[in-house]
Scaffold this motif. Sequence first.
Motif, PDB file in Angstrom:
ATOM      1  N   PHE A  31       0.853  -1.188   0.000  1.00  0.00           N
ATOM      2  CA  PHE A  31       0.000   0.000   0.000  1.00  0.00           C
ATOM      3  C   PHE A  31       0.892   1.242   0.000  1.00  0.00           C
ATOM      4  CE2 PHE A  31      -2.108  -3.358   2.389  1.00  0.00           C
ATOM      5  CZ  PHE A  31      -3.318  -3.471   1.716  1.00  0.00           C
ATOM      6  N   THR A  32       0.419   2.272  -0.655  1.00  0.00           N
ATOM      7  CA  THR A  32       1.151   3.537  -0.684  1.00  0.00           C
ATOM      8  C   THR A  32       0.742   4.386   0.515  1.00  0.00           C
ATOM      9  OG1 THR A  32       1.307   3.528  -3.086  1.00  0.00           O
ATOM     10  CG2 THR A  32       1.621   5.628  -1.991  1.00  0.00           C
ATOM     11  N   GLY A  33       1.731   4.890   1.240  1.00  0.00           N
ATOM     12  CA  GLY A  33       1.461   5.698   2.427  1.00  0.00           C
ATOM     13  C   GLY A  33       2.234   7.000   2.412  1.00  0.00           C
ATOM     14  N   ARG A  34       1.916   7.848   3.363  1.00  0.00           N
ATOM     15  CA  ARG A  34       2.594   9.132   3.498  1.00  0.00           C
ATOM     16  C   ARG A  34       3.049   9.301   4.945  1.00  0.00           C
ATOM     17  NH1 ARG A  34       2.346  14.085   0.715  1.00  0.00           N
ATOM     18  NH2 ARG A  34       0.595  13.384  -0.565  1.00  0.00           N
ATOM     19  N   PHE A  35       4.278   9.767   5.108  1.00  0.00           N
ATOM     20  CA  PHE A  35       4.816   9.992   6.446  1.00  0.00           C
ATOM     21  C   PHE A  35       4.250  11.291   7.026  1.00  0.00           C
ATOM     22  CE2 PHE A  35       8.062   7.225   4.596  1.00  0.00           C
ATOM     23  CZ  PHE A  35       8.259   6.320   5.628  1.00  0.00           C
ATOM     24  N   GLU A  36       3.935  11.228   8.316  1.00  0.00           N
ATOM     25  CA  GLU A  36       3.452  12.397   9.041  1.00  0.00           C
ATOM     26  C   GLU A  36       4.166  12.445  10.388  1.00  0.00           C
ATOM     27  OE1 GLU A  36       1.593  14.653   7.854  1.00  0.00           O
ATOM     28  OE2 GLU A  36       0.718  13.698   6.068  1.00  0.00           O
ATOM     29  N   ASN A  63       2.487 -12.203  13.044  1.00  0.00           N
ATOM     30  CA  ASN A  63       3.085 -10.908  13.376  1.00  0.00           C
ATOM     31  C   ASN A  63       2.360  -9.811  12.611  1.00  0.00           C
ATOM     32  OD1 ASN A  63       4.807  -9.080  14.551  1.00  0.00           O
ATOM     33  ND2 ASN A  63       6.477  -9.438  13.116  1.00  0.00           N
ATOM     34  N   GLN A  64       1.063  -9.708  12.836  1.00  0.00           N
ATOM     35  CA  GLN A  64       0.262  -8.830  12.011  1.00  0.00           C
ATOM     36  C   GLN A  64       0.500  -7.360  12.306  1.00  0.00           C
ATOM     37  OE1 GLN A  64      -3.555 -10.425  13.240  1.00  0.00           O
ATOM     38  NE2 GLN A  64      -3.988  -8.584  14.378  1.00  0.00           N
ATOM     39  N   SER A  65       1.230  -7.035  13.330  1.00  0.00           N
ATOM     40  CA  SER A  65       1.499  -5.632  13.619  1.00  0.00           C
ATOM     41  C   SER A  65       2.780  -5.140  12.970  1.00  0.00           C
ATOM     42  CB  SER A  65       1.579  -5.420  15.134  1.00  0.00           C
ATOM     43  OG  SER A  65       2.692  -6.126  15.672  1.00  0.00           O
ATOM     44  N   GLN A  66       3.548  -6.020  12.361  1.00  0.00           N
ATOM     45  CA  GLN A  66       4.822  -5.654  11.755  1.00  0.00           C
ATOM     46  C   GLN A  66       4.620  -5.259  10.295  1.00  0.00           C
ATOM     47  OE1 GLN A  66       7.512  -5.824  13.738  1.00  0.00           O
ATOM     48  NE2 GLN A  66       9.073  -5.174  12.303  1.00  0.00           N
ATOM     49  N   VAL A  67       5.242  -4.156   9.875  1.00  0.00           N
ATOM     50  CA  VAL A  67       5.183  -3.735   8.478  1.00  0.00           C
ATOM     51  C   VAL A  67       6.605  -3.486   7.979  1.00  0.00           C
ATOM     52  CG1 VAL A  67       2.923  -2.657   8.763  1.00  0.00           C
ATOM     53  CG2 VAL A  67       4.975  -1.258   9.010  1.00  0.00           C
ATOM     54  N   ARG A  68       6.769  -3.608   6.651  1.00  0.00           N
ATOM     55  CA  ARG A  68       8.026  -3.279   5.990  1.00  0.00           C
ATOM     56  C   ARG A  68       7.769  -2.061   5.102  1.00  0.00           C
ATOM     57  NH1 ARG A  68      10.176  -8.765   3.315  1.00  0.00           N
ATOM     58  NH2 ARG A  68       8.497  -8.202   1.856  1.00  0.00           N
ATOM     59  N   ILE A  69       8.790  -1.201   4.982  1.00  0.00           N
ATOM     60  CA  ILE A  69       8.599   0.061   4.258  1.00  0.00           C
ATOM     61  C   ILE A  69       9.745   0.250   3.283  1.00  0.00           C
ATOM     62  CG2 ILE A  69       8.384   2.567   4.495  1.00  0.00           C
ATOM     63  CD1 ILE A  69       7.417   1.993   7.393  1.00  0.00           C
ATOM     64  N   ALA A  70       9.377   0.566   2.033  1.00  0.00           N
ATOM     65  CA  ALA A  70      10.348   0.896   0.994  1.00  0.00           C
ATOM     66  C   ALA A  70      10.131   2.339   0.578  1.00  0.00           C
ATOM     67  CB  ALA A  70      10.195  -0.040  -0.211  1.00  0.00           C
ATOM     68  N   ARG A  72       6.209   2.977   0.433  1.00  0.00           N
ATOM     69  CA  ARG A  72       5.408   1.806   0.102  1.00  0.00           C
ATOM     70  C   ARG A  72       5.418   0.876   1.312  1.00  0.00           C
ATOM     71  NH1 ARG A  72       3.490  -0.130  -4.528  1.00  0.00           N
ATOM     72  NH2 ARG A  72       4.799   1.237  -5.796  1.00  0.00           N
ATOM     73  N   VAL A  73       4.240   0.676   1.865  1.00  0.00           N
ATOM     74  CA  VAL A  73       4.084  -0.132   3.067  1.00  0.00           C
ATOM     75  C   VAL A  73       3.701  -1.545   2.665  1.00  0.00           C
ATOM     76  CG1 VAL A  73       2.850  -0.393   5.248  1.00  0.00           C
ATOM     77  CG2 VAL A  73       3.344   1.892   4.356  1.00  0.00           C
ATOM     78  N   GLN A  74       4.450  -2.521   3.146  1.00  0.00           N
ATOM     79  CA  GLN A  74       4.133  -3.930   2.904  1.00  0.00           C
ATOM     80  C   GLN A  74       3.661  -4.544   4.209  1.00  0.00           C
ATOM     81  OE1 GLN A  74       7.457  -5.865   1.059  1.00  0.00           O
ATOM     82  NE2 GLN A  74       7.274  -4.697  -0.837  1.00  0.00           N
TER      83      GLN A  74
END
Length: 389
Positions: free
Chosen positions: A55-60, A236-243, A290-292
């Motif tokens: 998913f595409t995300g934005r940093f805040e 581990n559903q709370s863990q995300v990877r970010i590119a 990009r959030v995985q």
Amino acid sequence: MKSKVIKGAAFSALSLALMAALSGCGPDKDSNVTAAPSVTVSQPVKSVITDWDSFTGRFEATDSVEVRSRVSGYLEKVAFQDGAIVKKGDLLFVIDSRSFQAAVVQAQGKLSQVRSQLALAEQEFARANVLIESKTIARSLYDQRLQARQAAQAEVLSAEGALSAAKLDLEFTRITAPMSGRISRKLISEGNLVNGGNSSATLLTTIVSIDPIDIYFDIDEQSYLKYRRQANSAANQSQVRIALPGEVEPSMTGRMDFIDNRLDSSTGTLRQRARVSNKDLQLSPGQFGRVQFSSQAAYPALLLPDTAISVDATRKVVYVLNPQNKVEIRPVTLGKLHDGLREISSGLQAQDRVIVDGLQRVRSGDTATAQDRVLAQAAKTPEAQGAPL
């Protein structure tokens, strides 16, 4: 005339002889048998994989604040560099404080005055307290002295409050950072009048926190329902990877810490948030990423290269060789790419010999000559991990 007939007969005989000779040089009947086509086959790769949805995300910024003045006055000094990292309590602006210093002196004088009045009222009340016991003074005079003492005490409290307020206004002429983070540019220069103390106070600058930092992203309703079904089996559903933009592979990880309480009815999406460490300060609010995200545990799967998959009308199929080396068609259900190979969700067994090269040379039911190859997972590609933003 007779001569021409003889010559024609001779020519016909010669032609028949040539045709016979040519037919005698033709291929034998056995040579018309077509050799079995050669294809390359391989068993699917067995691997333990994890599904990652992208998913595409934005940093805040985790925290942000608008810096405004609490008092009005002329701006005397700007004490920071635009875009600098500031710490809580650092001096940012200075407002001309002379009028506020004068107000403090005036409040101090008023306090001294009412304290003097209180001291006199205390003395008069003490005398009246002695005289009332001997009934030397009237009760009404005693009550007047008591009221004067109480009024003087109230005047002292009021003057002390006024002095505290004046000191606060003087302190507010030095505007400090309310939090640590990165400061924006100054929005007003020295010499300008600054309004303060109310909702229309002048905006001076802004500060945002930078470590940690949050990334917000929206998931579609279908993914949301899938995650709800898989929640019980998630490892581990709370863990995300970010590119970051331009990266092929995720370079950082974060942890989910917020899911909105309702789906957006206009877009059918649900907003989520992950918190990311930003100790090297490479991330800034407003950046894309990009959030995985995965909601289930790793599981075993069969993988094939995309080149081994064909389309038969409206379905995806693979060609396999049975034990008699005859070609069979197997409808399959496809999954995602994993390290350059496509997951086969259903329709294939681990022992099947799949044609991975030479598909154009065979059809269902043909007998083929097989050359075995062992598949290996390819290096991670942009398609496997999500193309760069």
